[in-house]
Design an enzyme around this catalytic site. Structure first.
Site, short mmCIF file in Angstrom:
data_model
loop_
_atom_site.label_atom_id
_atom_site.label_comp_id
_atom_site.label_asym_id
_atom_site.label_seq_id
_atom_site.Cartn_x
_atom_site.Cartn_y
_atom_site.Cartn_z
N SER A 78 0.90 -1.32 0.08
CA SER A 78 -0.16 0.11 -0.05
C SER A 78 0.70 1.26 -0.21
CB SER A 78 -0.86 -0.09 1.28
OG SER A 78 -1.68 -1.06 1.06
N LYS A 364 -6.95 2.42 6.97
CA LYS A 364 -6.37 2.59 5.50
C LYS A 364 -6.37 4.46 5.29
CE LYS A 364 -5.52 -1.41 4.05
NZ LYS A 364 -4.14 -1.92 3.67
N ASP A 432 -8.01 -6.10 1.51
CA ASP A 432 -6.57 -6.33 1.76
C ASP A 432 -6.40 -6.67 3.23
OD1 ASP A 432 -3.61 -5.65 1.54
OD2 ASP A 432 -4.06 -4.85 3.52
N HIS A 436 -5.49 -10.22 4.57
CA HIS A 436 -4.18 -10.61 5.32
C HIS A 436 -4.61 -11.68 6.52
CE1 HIS A 436 -1.13 -7.91 3.78
NE2 HIS A 436 -2.04 -6.97 3.84
N ASP A 473 -4.55 -0.97 -5.13
CA ASP A 473 -3.17 -0.47 -5.05
C ASP A 473 -2.37 -1.85 -5.07
OD1 ASP A 473 -4.34 -1.57 -2.88
OD2 ASP A 473 -2.93 -0.59 -1.39
N HIS A 474 -2.95 -2.77 -5.19
CA HIS A 474 -1.99 -4.33 -5.19
C HIS A 474 -2.83 -5.31 -4.95
CE1 HIS A 474 -2.32 -4.84 -0.97
NE2 HIS A 474 -1.95 -3.44 -0.65
N HIS A 504 0.53 -10.03 0.10
CA HIS A 504 0.20 -9.45 -1.31
C HIS A 504 0.55 -10.36 -2.26
CE1 HIS A 504 0.10 -5.21 0.91
NE2 HIS A 504 -0.58 -6.01 1.34
#
Ligand code: 3PG
Ligand code: CO
Length: 557
Positions: A78, A364, A432, A436, A473-474, A504
């Site tokens: 991120s 975030k 995200d 995780h 963002d990924h 990620h």
């Protein structure tokens, strides 16, 4: 120099809204039969339909050299993702800058190293006898830190003649395999043994899982940092003879626990902690990434720190691997210069008088503000920028995969409807934060929560004649099971199920252009990545991107 942008005469008639679905990539492996793609498995009709039929749909690179990482083997994250999105150019990032400063030896001749550690010829505090402590994330994830950086510093400290070193290790399992802590601990212990066969002088003193101790971010849960202080500084906590013993004991006691959630531990001998941090000691926080390093750094360096009571309050020489926040100058002493990210999209749009809105939930929030603005925590213009933070729950997000998606959706719609803003950006944390946890069902629910908020955002954008850009963002939740890198087969764990993947990915991300797209087309830039988005936003808002910015992926016909 005052920034300015030239107008092109063509622009969208309404606002430009950028939705960043954090950690929602496009699975690029052998798709057929892959059982771990939460995007695929989700009942996400809007997103899935747009991925097939959006009027303009592109993919962007979000990992490796496209976002300033050392190599294309490095996954995105991120920090680098939002930096690239907000700066419109690719800057060498912490991972690369630190590796470079170690390879060139610059890290070891800089003033911070010389003051805290020094060399035989020019002794610093630790060569003169102070204990040298290292605190940081112990893995090779290369998102917040890299074990090789730590080992290089240990060797250099030894060469310089440092007698006493203590390590306070945060266990990962979030940027690397979820139960890989012992790999890194064993590797570190071998180096410590080589440097100090007595086992007394160079040793691990404390630690714990990164989601339990020390590495909080954006003030979501200061109690983690307070526990870090107790553990690393005071040496208070459950004692073990070694880090390995602590990890193995916790794994037995808490079945299924992953490294990121391992409890804090202290290494003790005859009941006494072996490595409290004391007045006059030198402390290096060896993470290069800032979000999860700022709070503990503040506790060490701020003389008027009052978020929690520091027992004991110690006065040490403290250095970060980098300066984590340029506005706050936090910490004031650091080993490697951070990337000098300047002339961001925000700065340009402020100069052009465009009102901007940024929104996310706590986890975030700094991503769409601090990372977005090149790791600066202050606004450029109070008058032209509105930031809105929805407080995150303090909970493991597999238990509440919706997180604050609905509150964020509602706040964004309101901001669009207000008609006040020319450019609005938002981060949905779900893909995200839930990705995780490594729990597939929860990640599926996370994608659904984001998906359910997209239609009403598009509706609000359409009412204003604007453009909605949907990207990420990924990658993360599109790959919830590890795969064999050669065959693409999902890997099994020792219980016969699939091996969860918490980290990620290397996958690209979608870039969907929705809403009032009349007159627009893809510009055909080859190999575009996240750093092409800023110029794209400028193009939509009617500005010519400045020299140096990577080109827009859209153009007016
Ligand atoms: C974290 O800090 O949670 C992970 O290491 C990286 O996740 P992020 O880059 O998506 O914040
Ligand atoms: Co992440």
């Amino acid at each position: 120099m005052k920034l300015s942008l030239n107008r092109t005469g063509r622009s969208v008639s309404g606002p430009v809204v950028l939705v960043i679905m954090d950690g929602v990539g496009l699975y690029k492996g052998r798709a057929e039969g892959y059982p771990g793609n939460a995007v695929d498995l989700a009942g996400a009709p809007f997103l899935k339909d747009q991925l097939q039929h959006a009027p303009i749909r592109l993919q962007l690179k979000a990992h490796g050299t496209a976002v300033g990482m050392p190599s294309d083997e490095d996954m995105g994250n991120s920090e680098v993702g939002h930096n690239a999105l907000g700066a419109g150019r690719i800057f060498d990032q912490g991972a690369k800058l630190v590796a470079g400063a170690i390879a060139s030896g610059q890290l070891f001749t800089g003033s911070a190293w010389m003051d805290l550690v020094g060399s035989r010829e020019n002794p610093g505090a630790a060569v003169k006898g102070a204990t040298l402590h290292f605190i940081g994330l112990l893995s090779d994830g290369n998102v917040h830190s890299h074990i090789d950086h730590l080992i290089a510093m240990l060797r250099k400290a030894h060469e310089a003649g440092v007698r006493q070193v203590r390590l306070h290790i945060l266990l990962d399992g979030r940027d690397v395999d979820e139960t890989s802590a012992l790999l890194y601990v064993d590797k570190l212990e071998a180096v410590l043994k080589e440097l100090d066969a007595t086992g007394k002088n160079y040793r691990i003193a404390s630690g714990g899982g990164r989601m339990k101790v020390t590495m909080d971010r954006y003030e979501a849960d200061w109690s983690m940092v307070e526990l870090g202080w107790k553990t690393h500084v005071a040496g208070e906590g459950r004692q073990f003879a070694s880090a390995k013993e602590a990890i193995e004991t916790f794994r037995n006691e808490i079945p299924g626990v992953t490294d990121q959630d391992l409890p804090a531990f202290v290494i003790g001998e005859s009941g006494a902690p072996v490595g409290q941090i004391k007045d006059g000691d030198a402390v290096i926080f060896f993470n290069f990434r800032g979000d999860r390093a700022i709070e503990i750094s503040r506790a060490f360096v701020e003389s008027d720190f009052n978020v929690f009571e520091r027992h004991p309050k110690v006065s040490v020489k403290y250095a970060g691997m980098m300066q984590y926040d340029g506005d706050l100058k936090m910490p004031p002493v650091f080993l490697v210069d951070p990337p000098a990210i300047d002339e961001t999209l925000t700065e340009y749009l402020v100069a052009a008088g465009v009102k901007q809105y940024a929104l996310s939930e706590t986890q975030k929030f700094g991503h769409v503000t601090y990372f977005w603005n090149g790791n600066n925590s202050a606004k450029i213009s109070e008058a032209l920028e509105t930031w809105e933070e929805i407080p995150s729950d303090v909970i493991s997000f597999d238990r509440k995969p919706r997180m604050k998606a609905d509150e964020i959706g509602a706040a964004l719609v309101k901001a669009i409807e207000s008609g006040e803003y020319g450019f609005l950006r938002v981060n949905f944390a779900n893909g995200d934060m839930v990705g995780h946890t490594g729990i597939l069902d929860a990640a599926v629910a996370a994608v659904e929560a984001v998906d359910q908020n997209l239609p009403r955002i598009l509706e609000a954008v359409n009412k204003k004649g604007g453009i909605l850009l949907v990207t990420a963002d990924h990658g993360n939740c599109e790959q919830m099971y590890e795969v064999n890198k050669k065959t693409g087969e999902p890997l099994k764990n020792d219980k016969g199920g699939f091996a969860s993947k918490t980290s990620h990915t290397l996958n690209p991300v979608p870039f969907l252009v929705l809403g009032n797209v009349d007159g627009l087309e893809a510009s055909g830039v080859a190999g575009a990545g996240l750093a092409n988005v800023a110029a794209t936003v400028m193009t939509l808002l009617g500005f010519e991107p400045p020299a140096g910015y990577l080109p827009s992926v859209l153009r007016w016909k």
